[in-house]
Design a protein around this motif. Sequence first.
Motif, PDB file in Angstrom:
ATOM      1  N   ASP A 138      -3.258   1.655  -6.859  1.00  0.00           N
ATOM      2  CA  ASP A 138      -2.220   2.464  -6.219  1.00  0.00           C
ATOM      3  C   ASP A 138      -1.183   2.813  -7.282  1.00  0.00           C
ATOM      4  OD1 ASP A 138       0.290   3.119  -4.756  1.00  0.00           O
ATOM      5  OD2 ASP A 138      -0.851   2.561  -2.979  1.00  0.00           O
ATOM      6  N   ALA A 139      -0.820   4.071  -7.381  1.00  0.00           N
ATOM      7  CA  ALA A 139       0.117   4.494  -8.425  1.00  0.00           C
ATOM      8  C   ALA A 139       1.486   3.867  -8.266  1.00  0.00           C
ATOM      9  CB  ALA A 139       0.242   6.016  -8.427  1.00  0.00           C
ATOM     10  N   GLU A 140       1.846   3.480  -7.047  1.00  0.00           N
ATOM     11  CA  GLU A 140       3.189   2.963  -6.788  1.00  0.00           C
ATOM     12  C   GLU A 140       3.222   1.471  -6.487  1.00  0.00           C
ATOM     13  OE1 GLU A 140       5.894   4.576  -7.149  1.00  0.00           O
ATOM     14  OE2 GLU A 140       5.294   6.684  -7.153  1.00  0.00           O
ATOM     15  N   ALA A 141       2.193   0.981  -5.810  1.00  0.00           N
ATOM     16  CA  ALA A 141       2.247  -0.379  -5.275  1.00  0.00           C
ATOM     17  C   ALA A 141       1.356  -1.342  -6.034  1.00  0.00           C
ATOM     18  CB  ALA A 141       1.852  -0.372  -3.804  1.00  0.00           C
ATOM     19  N   PRO A 201      17.160  -7.241  -1.102  1.00  0.00           N
ATOM     20  CA  PRO A 201      17.159  -8.065  -2.317  1.00  0.00           C
ATOM     21  C   PRO A 201      15.822  -8.736  -2.632  1.00  0.00           C
ATOM     22  CG  PRO A 201      17.995  -9.350  -0.500  1.00  0.00           C
ATOM     23  CD  PRO A 201      17.642  -7.989   0.072  1.00  0.00           C
ATOM     24  N   ALA A 202      14.840  -8.683  -1.701  1.00  0.00           N
ATOM     25  CA  ALA A 202      13.721  -9.617  -1.851  1.00  0.00           C
ATOM     26  C   ALA A 202      12.340  -9.008  -2.000  1.00  0.00           C
ATOM     27  CB  ALA A 202      13.711 -10.571  -0.648  1.00  0.00           C
ATOM     28  N   GLN A 203      12.160  -7.711  -1.752  1.00  0.00           N
ATOM     29  CA  GLN A 203      10.807  -7.164  -1.688  1.00  0.00           C
ATOM     30  C   GLN A 203      10.400  -6.329  -2.902  1.00  0.00           C
ATOM     31  OE1 GLN A 203       8.787  -8.106   0.841  1.00  0.00           O
ATOM     32  NE2 GLN A 203      10.517  -9.360   1.485  1.00  0.00           N
ATOM     33  N   TRP A 204      11.267  -6.191  -3.863  1.00  0.00           N
ATOM     34  CA  TRP A 204      11.046  -5.263  -4.970  1.00  0.00           C
ATOM     35  C   TRP A 204       9.813  -5.571  -5.804  1.00  0.00           C
ATOM     36  CZ3 TRP A 204      11.208  -7.951  -9.510  1.00  0.00           C
ATOM     37  CH2 TRP A 204      11.911  -9.175  -9.497  1.00  0.00           C
ATOM     38  N   ARG A 205       9.343  -6.808  -5.839  1.00  0.00           N
ATOM     39  CA  ARG A 205       8.193  -7.157  -6.677  1.00  0.00           C
ATOM     40  C   ARG A 205       6.914  -6.428  -6.264  1.00  0.00           C
ATOM     41  NH1 ARG A 205       9.275 -11.357 -10.000  1.00  0.00           N
ATOM     42  NH2 ARG A 205      10.913 -12.831  -9.378  1.00  0.00           N
ATOM     43  N   ARG A 206       6.909  -5.832  -5.082  1.00  0.00           N
ATOM     44  CA  ARG A 206       5.698  -5.189  -4.576  1.00  0.00           C
ATOM     45  C   ARG A 206       5.407  -3.836  -5.219  1.00  0.00           C
ATOM     46  NH1 ARG A 206       4.215  -8.159  -0.115  1.00  0.00           N
ATOM     47  NH2 ARG A 206       5.893  -9.394   0.838  1.00  0.00           N
ATOM     48  N   TRP A 207       6.347  -3.288  -5.990  1.00  0.00           N
ATOM     49  CA  TRP A 207       6.171  -1.942  -6.527  1.00  0.00           C
ATOM     50  C   TRP A 207       6.328  -1.930  -8.049  1.00  0.00           C
ATOM     51  CZ3 TRP A 207       8.572  -2.990  -1.894  1.00  0.00           C
ATOM     52  CH2 TRP A 207       7.912  -2.470  -0.766  1.00  0.00           C
ATOM     53  N   TRP A 208       5.466  -1.132  -8.701  1.00  0.00           N
ATOM     54  CA  TRP A 208       5.433  -1.084 -10.158  1.00  0.00           C
ATOM     55  C   TRP A 208       6.756  -0.660 -10.777  1.00  0.00           C
ATOM     56  CZ3 TRP A 208       1.517  -3.755 -11.406  1.00  0.00           C
ATOM     57  CH2 TRP A 208       0.250  -3.590 -10.845  1.00  0.00           C
ATOM     58  N   GLU A 259       0.860  -1.181   0.000  1.00  0.00           N
ATOM     59  CA  GLU A 259       0.000   0.000   0.000  1.00  0.00           C
ATOM     60  C   GLU A 259       0.894   1.228   0.000  1.00  0.00           C
ATOM     61  OE1 GLU A 259      -2.657  -0.312   3.277  1.00  0.00           O
ATOM     62  OE2 GLU A 259      -3.800  -1.984   2.406  1.00  0.00           O
ATOM     63  N   GLY A 260       1.108   1.805  -1.163  1.00  0.00           N
ATOM     64  CA  GLY A 260       1.945   2.981  -1.288  1.00  0.00           C
ATOM     65  C   GLY A 260       3.419   2.694  -1.125  1.00  0.00           C
ATOM     66  N   LEU A 261       4.211   3.766  -1.102  1.00  0.00           N
ATOM     67  CA  LEU A 261       5.654   3.637  -0.920  1.00  0.00           C
ATOM     68  C   LEU A 261       6.010   3.621   0.561  1.00  0.00           C
ATOM     69  CD1 LEU A 261       7.084   6.119  -3.591  1.00  0.00           C
ATOM     70  CD2 LEU A 261       7.170   3.621  -3.638  1.00  0.00           C
ATOM     71  N   PRO A 262       6.989   2.827   0.957  1.00  0.00           N
ATOM     72  CA  PRO A 262       7.447   2.890   2.345  1.00  0.00           C
ATOM     73  C   PRO A 262       8.114   4.234   2.626  1.00  0.00           C
ATOM     74  CG  PRO A 262       8.888   1.486   1.037  1.00  0.00           C
ATOM     75  CD  PRO A 262       7.720   1.825   0.164  1.00  0.00           C
TER      76      PRO A 262
END
Length: 445
Positions: free
Chosen positions: A281-284, A236-243, A202-205
């Motif tokens: 969500d524009a980012e997530a 290294p592992a969470q990048w898939r969550r953001w467009w 949900e959005g950017l951290p």
Amino acid sequence: MMPIQQRNSLSRRNFLQSSGAATAAALSAGVWSSRSIAASNSANEKLNIACIGTANRALADIDGVTSESIVALCDVDSRYLGVQSKRFPDAKTYVDYREMLESNKGYVDAVVIGLTDHHHAPATIRAIENQMHVYCEKPLTHTVEEARIVTEAARAAGVATQMGTQIHATDNYRRVVEVIRSGAIGDVNEVHVWVGKGWGAEGLPAGSDTPPEYLDWDLWLGPAPQRPFLDGQYHPAQWRRWWAFGQGTLGDMACHYMDLPFWALGLTSPTRVAAAGPPVDAEACPLGLKVNYDFPAVDGRGPVKLTWYDGNLTPRTVSDIKVPGSGVMFVGSEGKMFADYGGYKLYPEEKYASFTPPPKSIPTSIGHHAEWIRACKSGEPTTCNFDYAGPLTEAVLLGNVAFRSGRPIQWDAKNLRVTGNEQATALLSKEYRAGWEVRALESVG
């Protein structure tokens, strides 16, 4: 953002004209004599392979090609690069794959790409420009436009390609395809595909941290817009969550699971795609997604409706059958088949209690990476070459285009265009930071 069809540098027509002319000229001049897939290496000669990405999924890909000569390694994380450098002490090491590919033109035969999604096309197109064979992880690219560009570029250049859908090489997928093609469950016009993962946010951290010394954050971002490094996020592992970097669960898993109906039913490009999920969500990426694809009738097969589900929208029952967390359900006129990575089951159970599978017609794979190595040396095509993987990736990513645009899309695959939806058209492509562009090749060789 300028619509795709208006950008001359990325025009499909211009690309085909320029690359076709370049191909003919190169063949006429004989400049490909030492680089074409038919003459790259003899069966016994080892390929010189460069590996972009050295840990996690990329490490498994390195392990898949160790029968050849690993001559170059690239990673923006010095911890990972250092481990593989010790393993392959004779390999040259790089932080920037653009430098690696350019400086090893004529020396490196083939490239293995195991990076974040947003780097797939920039690395792939530069390898193709340098006449290198390419193995690239799934999804093949980060945008629909990129998928078309690298597919056509690889075809024009004559390089051997394979997308990293490793499950395609298993015996079970082959048996499923044979059963569906045999007509055991009748005509199949409905398919359901689901995966119980949820690569969303949900959005950017919020916040920012100083990048660690071992990580070149600017190169990790590469073509993506600048944003602060955050410890525990993105790399290294969470990048898939953001467009900006990935395509959520659909991008992560659909090339594996939708691969099965694509193969069994001969699917190519959908004509209509509609998606539902949480507010855009524009980012997530979404925590759950449902996508409806309409595929046209072709070659004697009727139209097919394929429905994708993921995350918190994953069903517990499909076509009145209780199902596990991930799988594929083929719905035929005479019965149904559930399939996953490891097996398949036919329904109604009593009807198929004594079912005898058709004779095996699809040869056992020599191994997903081994297929590509053989293709590099002999020219024999792989089962997931870009001519297959490109259209599969386009279809997969169109699901997110439909979701993010907020309404169903009508897809004109021939012209790479969405009809009457400017917002969706803009989502077929993206802007790149200077120096990371992905453009159709003006010349080859």
